[in-house]
Design a protein around this motif. Structure first.
Motif: not given
Ligand SMILES: C[S@@+](CC[C@H](N)C(=O)[O-])C[C@H]1O[C@@H](n2cnc3c(N)ncnc32)[C@H](O)[C@@H]1O
Length: 378
Positions: A102-103, A216
């Protein structure tokens, strides 16, 4: 799931980068650039109008950065002594870049990381004034201006650039401005610690794209702080708490002083995701408490930060706010409360408390921004 060591920069998504097709980033017919200086290498972005932004290419080996700004400022930037200094070797990578459901990709700790540890540092490969204007035919949809800027970077830096992803719809955004908008982090080049004798407009803001730091992901309870050190012209990642192996290393993309709804709306608008971090996923009653704390911290900092004569605030009230900042993992704000608190105590003659809070502020800033934090040189 692919796993690649972060120190092996430029190797995770090599298939996306076709060096033969990327060499000519801008078709000859759309190329509006012209070299206006060889040493330093400065290229005007658009020869068709006076005052167009320019591209300054900083020395490969030390920086390999394209700095995009108006010529006057670039002339000063090119003279900064920092470009002849090595940015230093980044620490041995304590993390891997991995696919996170999901990221997209993100940073996962490979070993235990101590709070206050420098996790990573590097120079940006693309740095630009945010408010640049370019010609109306050089749009986000065709990306010509941004592609032109990348042209004279080394192949390794261009590869690193194209390995990053774009969260923008490809139908509306060329992949290059898409990558820039998705991955750029704030860089402050005028925090009173300018690397040259020339201080650029302190009210203008700059953004930088980093091959590794830009990986990040965000959390409203971040485990790390991104800090830009203008002194070394490096972006740095500092652990703000102990991080266990296998845990994700996160930073914040949004002011943490904002309440949950505002943070989520901002992230959805600017970064195209709905935040479901631990601070956003809590039940409504807890979220209300968290929001109230953040608002109090925000108001306190607003009252203290920009005034020579801050109000007298009782120590107990400040201690309470510190406790909330720590509970919300707002460690930069925590350090600021200590710093401004020490100034309040100094102003009102409470010398012992002032000295104690100043020492605590120094240690808190060292933890989130390192020894060379501009807050420590004040
Ligand atoms: C600066 S990039 C971070 C690295 C990126 N995940 C990648 O694969 O290279 C920002 C993008 O990562 C994704 N992202 C970052 N934090 C996220 C989060 N907490 N939840 C979901 N997506 C996130 C979003 O697509 C966002 O636009």
């Amino acid at each position: 799931m692919t796993e690649t060591r972060a120190s092996e920069r430029g190797r995770y998504l090599t298939t996306q980068f076709d060096s033969s097709s990327e060499v000519r980033l801008v078709p000859r017919s759309a190329d509006t650039t012209r070299i206006i200086s060889e040493d330093p290498l400065v290229v005007i972005g658009d020869t068709r109008y006076e005052g167009a932004p320019c591209f300054l290419y900083l020395p490969p080996g030390q920086a390999d950065t394209v700095f995009v700004d108006y010529l006057d400022n670039l002339r000063a930037v090119a003279r900064w002594p920092v470009w002849s200094h090595s940015p230093g070797t980044p620490p041995e990578a304590a993390f891997s870049i991995r696919e996170i459901p999901g990221k997209g990709k993100g940073m996962i700790a490979r070993r235990a990381i101590k709070g206050g540890e420098l996790i990573w540092s590097e120079r940006p490969i693309y740095a630009a004034r945010r408010t640049l204007t370019c010609a109306s035919d050089q749009t986000d949809a065709n990306g010509i201006f941004y592609r032109a800027a990348l042209q004279k970077l080394s192949a390794a830096s261009r590869r690193a650039f194209f390995e990053l992803g774009s969260a923008y719809p490809q139908s509306e955004f060329d992949v290059v401005p898409g990558i820039l908008n998705t991955n750029c982090l704030e860089i402050s080049i005028s925090d009173g610690d300018s690397p040259g004798d020339h201080d650029p407009d302190p009210h203008d803001s700059f953004a930088g794209l980093f091959p590794t730091l830009s990986r990040a992901n965000h959390s409203c309870r971040p485990s790390a702080n991104y800090y830009f050190s203008v002194r070394s012209f490096t972006g740095q990642l500092w652990a703000t708490e102990d991080i266990s192996p296998g845990e994700e290393i996160t930073i914040t993309y949004t002011p943490l002083t904002a309440p949950r709804m505002e943070r989520r709306a901002f992230l959805a608008r600017t970064r195209f995701f709905l935040c479901s971090c631990p601070a956003c996923a809590i039940p409504t009653s807890q979220a209300e408490t968290s929001d109230r704390r953040r608002i109090v911290i925000c108001e306190l900092l607003a009252r203290l930060q920009h005034t020579q004569y801050p109000p007298r605030i009782p120590k107990e009230e400040l201690e309470q706010i510190l406790e909330w900042a720590a509970a919300e993992r707002m460690m930069v704000e925590y350090a600021k409360v200590l710093l401004f608190g020490s100034q309040v105590f100094t102003l009102y003659g409470e010398r012992e408390a002032a000295a104690e809070w100043a020492a605590r502020a120094r240690s808190a800033f060292r933890m989130v921004e390192g020894e060379w934090s501009h807050h420590l040189s004040r």
